[in-house]
Motif scaffolding. Structure first.
Motif, PDB file in Angstrom:
ATOM      1  N   TYR A   2      24.288 -40.786 -67.608  1.00  0.00           N
ATOM      2  CA  TYR A   2      25.716 -40.632 -67.297  1.00  0.00           C
ATOM      3  C   TYR A   2      26.541 -41.902 -67.454  1.00  0.00           C
ATOM      4  O   TYR A   2      27.758 -41.847 -67.471  1.00  0.00           O
ATOM      5  CB  TYR A   2      25.876 -40.092 -65.866  1.00  0.00           C
ATOM      6  N   VAL A  16      31.599 -36.506 -66.984  1.00  0.00           N
ATOM      7  CA  VAL A  16      32.910 -36.561 -66.329  1.00  0.00           C
ATOM      8  C   VAL A  16      32.829 -36.803 -64.820  1.00  0.00           C
ATOM      9  O   VAL A  16      33.596 -37.607 -64.279  1.00  0.00           O
ATOM     10  CB  VAL A  16      33.766 -35.313 -66.665  1.00  0.00           C
ATOM     11  N   LEU A  17      31.920 -36.156 -64.117  1.00  0.00           N
ATOM     12  CA  LEU A  17      31.925 -36.305 -62.651  1.00  0.00           C
ATOM     13  C   LEU A  17      31.463 -37.685 -62.200  1.00  0.00           C
ATOM     14  O   LEU A  17      32.164 -38.337 -61.421  1.00  0.00           O
ATOM     15  CB  LEU A  17      31.110 -35.191 -61.994  1.00  0.00           C
ATOM     16  N   PRO A  18      30.301 -38.169 -62.657  1.00  0.00           N
ATOM     17  CA  PRO A  18      29.907 -39.514 -62.222  1.00  0.00           C
ATOM     18  C   PRO A  18      30.909 -40.597 -62.627  1.00  0.00           C
ATOM     19  O   PRO A  18      31.075 -41.584 -61.922  1.00  0.00           O
ATOM     20  CB  PRO A  18      28.556 -39.728 -62.926  1.00  0.00           C
ATOM     21  N   TYR A  53      34.175 -40.134 -60.131  1.00  0.00           N
ATOM     22  CA  TYR A  53      34.020 -40.409 -58.699  1.00  0.00           C
ATOM     23  C   TYR A  53      33.003 -41.527 -58.503  1.00  0.00           C
ATOM     24  O   TYR A  53      31.822 -41.273 -58.270  1.00  0.00           O
ATOM     25  CB  TYR A  53      33.580 -39.141 -57.964  1.00  0.00           C
ATOM     26  N   GLY A  72      30.511 -44.150 -57.227  1.00  0.00           N
ATOM     27  CA  GLY A  72      29.745 -44.322 -55.993  1.00  0.00           C
ATOM     28  C   GLY A  72      29.325 -43.034 -55.319  1.00  0.00           C
ATOM     29  O   GLY A  72      28.627 -43.064 -54.305  1.00  0.00           O
ATOM     30  N   ALA A  73      29.762 -41.890 -55.852  1.00  0.00           N
ATOM     31  CA  ALA A  73      29.415 -40.634 -55.182  1.00  0.00           C
ATOM     32  C   ALA A  73      27.969 -40.241 -55.471  1.00  0.00           C
ATOM     33  O   ALA A  73      27.427 -40.560 -56.524  1.00  0.00           O
ATOM     34  CB  ALA A  73      30.356 -39.528 -55.642  1.00  0.00           C
ATOM     35  N   THR A  74      27.368 -39.563 -54.500  1.00  0.00           N
ATOM     36  CA  THR A  74      26.031 -38.990 -54.690  1.00  0.00           C
ATOM     37  C   THR A  74      26.190 -37.478 -54.782  1.00  0.00           C
ATOM     38  O   THR A  74      26.958 -36.902 -54.032  1.00  0.00           O
ATOM     39  CB  THR A  74      25.134 -39.325 -53.478  1.00  0.00           C
ATOM     40  N   TRP A  75      25.466 -36.891 -55.702  1.00  0.00           N
ATOM     41  CA  TRP A  75      25.650 -35.448 -55.942  1.00  0.00           C
ATOM     42  C   TRP A  75      24.432 -34.660 -55.567  1.00  0.00           C
ATOM     43  O   TRP A  75      24.304 -33.505 -55.790  1.00  0.00           O
ATOM     44  CB  TRP A  75      26.014 -35.201 -57.410  1.00  0.00           C
ATOM     45  N   THR A 116      25.466 -31.802 -49.463  1.00  0.00           N
ATOM     46  CA  THR A 116      25.557 -33.136 -50.082  1.00  0.00           C
ATOM     47  C   THR A 116      27.022 -33.546 -50.240  1.00  0.00           C
ATOM     48  O   THR A 116      27.384 -34.695 -49.981  1.00  0.00           O
ATOM     49  CB  THR A 116      24.849 -33.121 -51.457  1.00  0.00           C
ATOM     50  N   GLN A 136      34.747 -35.691 -52.079  1.00  0.00           N
ATOM     51  CA  GLN A 136      33.729 -34.630 -52.205  1.00  0.00           C
ATOM     52  C   GLN A 136      33.870 -33.619 -51.075  1.00  0.00           C
ATOM     53  O   GLN A 136      33.760 -32.406 -51.290  1.00  0.00           O
ATOM     54  CB  GLN A 136      32.329 -35.251 -52.201  1.00  0.00           C
TER      55      GLN A 136
END
Lengths: 235, 322
Positions: free
Chosen positions: A74, A225-227, A230, A232-235, B183, B191
């Motif tokens: 990513y 697109v998402l990583p 955003y 620092g976000a964890t998915w 999550t 989120q």
């Protein structure tokens, strides 16, 4: 995870792993685009299955680098991807998808069979699983290729035209020393499919060096697109 | 084909010794199998229900398929692809179960593509963010399980057996969906907001998945008598709400229903009035994605025609050569 692209110091081992992984990820991604749109329900399941195998192979290979698999997928820019150009081309019609799957899988199949005894224990372990999966991919694609090539006039025309379009991209699927063996593997199936392999001429390459077609950037823009959006976000 | 023989059998509901024997078997909890005598209306009812169910699985691949190429990690991408593949598989064995009743998959698909068959209204809503993927698993699959667990004991054998596997996979999807939402809720403020927004959009449509209120339902009475169905729409809806509200509170989310409250006397969560006008509009074809969903299926069908023709032509050549 940051959003900016990661910098990589590519040892020869990492480069090998990324080359294999990127081929698997990008082809898996392309096949996954068929989900919900395939010609039959059975083929929906088969294409998704192959895509899952490939994404699984990519993950195992990325993990073997010791670098975070999601950072590799990513947070690299197009020029950092090492995949062959053939796998990033848009799906086209079902004939194009099948011809590509066949030509690429035939190369992967030979590679993975040979890699079962590799010195690198990670590659040997991955090969143990990948060689079985890839043998199935070759068989599935070959079955369809023969049906399309030797089906109707229209399916023959589409399959031949896909073969003609893809041939110049097959030069970088194998090392040049391995090409005769690859030609030997694909030849009989093409013959059964009543398709004519184009003569080897000019080959388009660059993927292994990070010089890609225009298509990879679009594919990655969507995939990442998402990583990227955003940080620092964890998915 | 084996199932076509069933088309020619003369069956009438007037034949009362047959009908009595049939009902006695149902009452004794016996399974009805494809070659057993069954009233025409039972057959019609099952074909309608099983094919709607199969169509829903296949159409349901589209809203979730919308996020396969944008799944935010490789683990999520593989899981979502596998989930959507499971749905295709459910469609396949449900069509097969319907075929045991004397219809063909082609006829059923034709009914879907020409707009004569229904599928679950829920798949006419769009998946706008990644949180929708988690929310569909948590709520839509959660609601589907409430509906489908009792179907594992449905009186028609092939349907009941198909549902056992379907339910096992749906339960897994439900947990996977909940874990995606969890999550997100434990993630960044963006989120969490994404998860809340998804709940706001999906909650009410999910409540309509159980069908119209018992006072309006056209098919419930005979379906219950035949043990195709074992609980009423309203009973299943309440069961879903009771199971789901505490999960939402655990996530720290707010349900978009100011009237939602726990009735201490009954132990049930009471919810506000459902907008049945919206439900009827979506069923009638006027939901946010009805046209797109059908159009996507028609396009896949039309663009796949030459492939299916080629497969048939090749098979015919092989037969002739043999």
């Amino acid at each position: 995870m940051a959003t900016t692209s990661i910098a990589l110091d590519e040892s020869p081992r990492i480069r090998t792993l990324l080359t294999l992984a990127d081929d698997a990820l990008i082809l898996g991604h392309r096949l996954s685009e068929w989900t919900g749109h395939a010609p039959t329900l059975e083929e929906e399941l088969a294409l998704a299955n192959i895509a899952l195998d490939l994404i699984g192979q990519a993950r195992a290979l990325y993990q073997a680098t010791g670098i975070d698999e999601d950072a590799l997928a990513y947070l690299r820019d197009p020029h950092q991807f090492r995949n062959a150009l053939a796998v990033e081309l848009p799906n086209g019609d079902f004939a194009f998808t099948i011809v590509r799957l066949f030509l690429v899988s035939a190369a992967s199949d030979a590679f993975w069979r040979g890699a079962v005894g590799a010195d690198d224990p990670d590659i040997a372990a991955i090969a143990g699983k990948a060689e079985k999966e890839t043998a199935y991919h070759v068989r599935h694609a070959a079955d369809w290729l023969v049906r399309l090539g030797d089906g109707t006039a229209e399916s023959h025309r589409r399959a031949q035209s896909a073969l003609d379009a893809l041939w110049p991209y097959t030069g970088e699927l194998t090392a040049s020393a391995d090409r005769p063996a690859w030609l030997h593997a694909v030849g009989p199936v093409l013959q059964r499919a009543t398709l004519t392999p184009p003569a080897d001429g000019w080959m388009q390459s660059g993927g292994r060096q990070g010089r890609h077609t225009e298509h990879l950037g679009h594919l990655l823009a969507e995939m990442q697109v998402l990583p990227r959006t955003y940080p620092g976000a964890t998915w | 084909m084996y199932t076509q023989a069933l088309n020619t059998r003369e069956t009438t509901t007037e034949s009362s010794p047959d009908a009595d024997r049939f009902q006695a078997r149902i009452d004794a909890e016996e399974r009805i199998e494809p070659n057993d005598w069954m009233p025409d209306a039972y057959r019609r009812s099952l074909v309608r229900q099983i094919s709607q169910h199969a169509h829903s699985e296949v159409i349901g691949m589209l809203p979730e398929g919308n996020w396969i190429t944008r799944a935010p990690s490789l683990r999520r991408k593989a899981a979502l692809l596998a989930k959507v593949q499971d749905e295709g598989g459910h469609g396949l064995y449900l069509y097969s179960a319907a075929e045991t009743l004397g219809v063909t998959r082609e006829e059923l698909q034709d009914q879907l593509l020409t707009g004569r068959a229904r599928y679950s209204s829920i798949f006419n809503y769009p998946t706008l963010t990644w949180a929708d993927i988690g929310t569909i698993g948590w709520l839509v699959d959660g609601a589907a399980i409430m509906n489908q667990i009792p179907l594992c004991r449905c009186s028609y054998g092939p349907y009941a057996r198909a549902m056992i596997r379907v339910c096992r996979e749906e339960s897994f999807h439900q947990r996977q969906g909940f874990e995606i939402v969890l999550t997100l809720c434990r993630g960044t403020p963006e989120q969490k907001a994404m998860a809340q927004d998804a709940l706001n959009r999906w909650w009410w449509p999910c409540l309509t998945m159980f069908g119209p209120p018992d006072t309006d339902s056209q098919h419930s009475d005979t379906s219950m008598q035949w043990k195709i169905k074992r609980f009423t729409n309203d009973a299943l809806r309440q069961k879903f709400v009771d199971a789901t509200v505490p999960q939402g509170h655990f996530l720290g989310l707010t349900f978009p229903d100011p009237d939602l409250h726990l009735d201490e006397a009954t132990g049930h969560w009471q919810f506000g009035a459902i907008d049945w006008a919206e439900f009827r509009a979506v069923l009638a074809g006027n939901g946010p994605c009805n046209r797109e969903r059908l159009e996507a299926r028609r396009k896949a069908h039309d663009e796949g025609a030459w492939v299916r023709d080629a497969a048939l032509a090749y098979a015919a050549k092989q037969r002739n050569a043999a």
